[in-house]
Design a protein around this motif. Structure first.
Motif, short mmCIF file in Angstrom:
data_model
loop_
_atom_site.label_atom_id
_atom_site.label_comp_id
_atom_site.label_asym_id
_atom_site.label_seq_id
_atom_site.Cartn_x
_atom_site.Cartn_y
_atom_site.Cartn_z
N SER A 193 8.41 -19.39 -14.40
CA SER A 193 8.67 -18.25 -13.53
C SER A 193 7.35 -17.60 -13.14
O SER A 193 6.35 -17.72 -13.85
CB SER A 193 9.56 -17.24 -14.26
OG SER A 193 8.81 -16.55 -15.25
N PRO A 194 7.33 -16.90 -12.02
CA PRO A 194 6.11 -16.19 -11.64
C PRO A 194 5.63 -15.23 -12.74
O PRO A 194 4.44 -15.13 -13.00
CB PRO A 194 6.50 -15.46 -10.36
CG PRO A 194 7.59 -16.30 -9.79
CD PRO A 194 8.36 -16.81 -10.98
N GLY A 241 5.13 -0.59 -9.45
CA GLY A 241 4.37 -1.83 -9.34
C GLY A 241 3.40 -2.11 -10.47
O GLY A 241 2.51 -2.95 -10.33
N VAL A 242 3.56 -1.41 -11.61
CA VAL A 242 2.63 -1.54 -12.74
C VAL A 242 3.38 -2.07 -13.96
O VAL A 242 4.50 -1.63 -14.25
CB VAL A 242 1.99 -0.18 -13.09
CG1 VAL A 242 1.11 -0.28 -14.32
CG2 VAL A 242 1.22 0.37 -11.90
N ALA A 243 2.75 -2.99 -14.70
CA ALA A 243 3.28 -3.45 -15.99
C ALA A 243 2.15 -3.49 -17.00
O ALA A 243 1.00 -3.76 -16.64
CB ALA A 243 3.92 -4.84 -15.87
N SER A 300 -1.78 -11.13 -5.89
CA SER A 300 -1.76 -11.21 -4.44
C SER A 300 -0.36 -11.01 -3.88
O SER A 300 -0.19 -10.54 -2.76
CB SER A 300 -2.32 -12.56 -3.97
OG SER A 300 -1.49 -13.62 -4.43
N ARG A 301 0.65 -11.38 -4.66
CA ARG A 301 2.05 -11.15 -4.30
C ARG A 301 2.74 -10.53 -5.51
O ARG A 301 2.57 -11.01 -6.63
CB ARG A 301 2.76 -12.47 -3.99
CG ARG A 301 2.39 -13.06 -2.67
CD ARG A 301 3.35 -14.21 -2.32
NE ARG A 301 3.16 -14.65 -0.98
CZ ARG A 301 2.28 -15.58 -0.61
NH1 ARG A 301 1.53 -16.17 -1.51
NH2 ARG A 301 2.16 -15.93 0.65
N PRO A 302 3.50 -9.45 -5.32
CA PRO A 302 4.19 -8.82 -6.44
C PRO A 302 5.19 -9.78 -7.10
O PRO A 302 5.73 -10.68 -6.46
CB PRO A 302 4.92 -7.64 -5.81
CG PRO A 302 4.23 -7.40 -4.52
CD PRO A 302 3.72 -8.74 -4.06
N PRO A 350 8.84 -4.77 -7.71
CA PRO A 350 8.05 -5.84 -8.34
C PRO A 350 6.66 -5.32 -8.69
O PRO A 350 6.21 -4.29 -8.18
CB PRO A 350 8.00 -6.92 -7.26
CG PRO A 350 8.20 -6.19 -5.97
CD PRO A 350 9.06 -5.00 -6.29
N VAL A 351 5.98 -6.05 -9.55
CA VAL A 351 4.71 -5.64 -10.12
C VAL A 351 3.55 -6.39 -9.46
O VAL A 351 3.63 -7.60 -9.27
CB VAL A 351 4.73 -5.92 -11.65
CG1 VAL A 351 3.35 -5.87 -12.25
CG2 VAL A 351 5.69 -4.96 -12.34
N ASP A 352 2.49 -5.65 -9.13
CA ASP A 352 1.28 -6.30 -8.63
C ASP A 352 0.03 -5.86 -9.40
O ASP A 352 -1.05 -6.40 -9.20
CB ASP A 352 1.09 -6.04 -7.14
CG ASP A 352 0.88 -4.58 -6.79
OD1 ASP A 352 1.25 -3.70 -7.59
OD2 ASP A 352 0.33 -4.30 -5.71
N LEU A 353 0.19 -4.90 -10.32
CA LEU A 353 -0.91 -4.44 -11.17
C LEU A 353 -0.50 -4.64 -12.63
O LEU A 353 0.47 -4.04 -13.09
CB LEU A 353 -1.22 -2.96 -10.91
CG LEU A 353 -1.59 -2.58 -9.48
CD1 LEU A 353 -1.74 -1.06 -9.35
CD2 LEU A 353 -2.86 -3.29 -9.03
#
Length: 168
Positions: free
Chosen positions: A31-32, A71-73, A93-95, A105-108
């Motif tokens: 999974s991503p 967008g943070v985990a 680059s993609r959440p 979705p998370v990007d950071l």
């Protein structure tokens, strides 16, 4: 706790995420989110222990999402062979879906490796980090950093450092 106490420049990365219908090299079907945790584990440990750390991060993530929202985990795992906490930061680059309560979705991603005995300090550290990443200006600066040097500057120079000069 300032991020420069947790991070070093080599453990800060911008990670290219393939489009959802693309397969990663070798046709792996991870999974991503698992690919992000694998990359974080490599940054935290180097290749020799990355598999163990990735497993620990995944096991913790299965208990409950480490996504804070916006967008943070902050995925984290305990480790019996370290004496102090250290981290790795990935801007994606993609959440990626981390099952955040807010549905975003998370990007950071700030991944942490924590000493096994570090229970109370870890809770305080996580609260401090959650407060830091709750700042919309800080998140914006990280997302708008045009390259890895600028991203590292924002993370390692202290909260809201002076902007880097822009090339003409």
């Amino acid at each position: 706790m300032p991020l420069h106490d947790l991070l070093t420049a080599p453990r800060v990365a911008i990670m290219d995420m393939p489009a959802s219908d693309e397969r990663v090299a070798g046709g792996q079907a991870n999974s991503p989110r698992d690919r992000v945790l694998d990359a974080a584990a490599r940054l935290l440990s180097g290749p020799e222990r990355a598999s163990d750390i990735a497993t620990a991060l995944r096991d913790r993530e299965r208990l409950a999402s480490t996504a804070l929202g916006e967008g943070v985990a902050i995925p984290h795992a305990r480790c019996s062979t370290i004496e102090r906490c250290h981290g790795a930061f990935l801007r994606l680059s993609r959440p990626v879906d981390f099952n955040a309560v807010d549905g975003q979705p998370v990007d950071l991603v700030l991944a942490l490796l924590v000493p096994e005995h570090d229970i109370q300090p870890q809770l305080l550290r996580l609260a401090e980090l959650a407060e830091l990443f709750a700042d919309p200006d800080f998140r914006r600066d990280l997302r708008q950093a045009r390259d890895i040097d600028e991203l590292r500057h924002h993370l390692l120079a202290g909260q809201h450092p002076a902007p880097l000069p822009r090339a003409a």
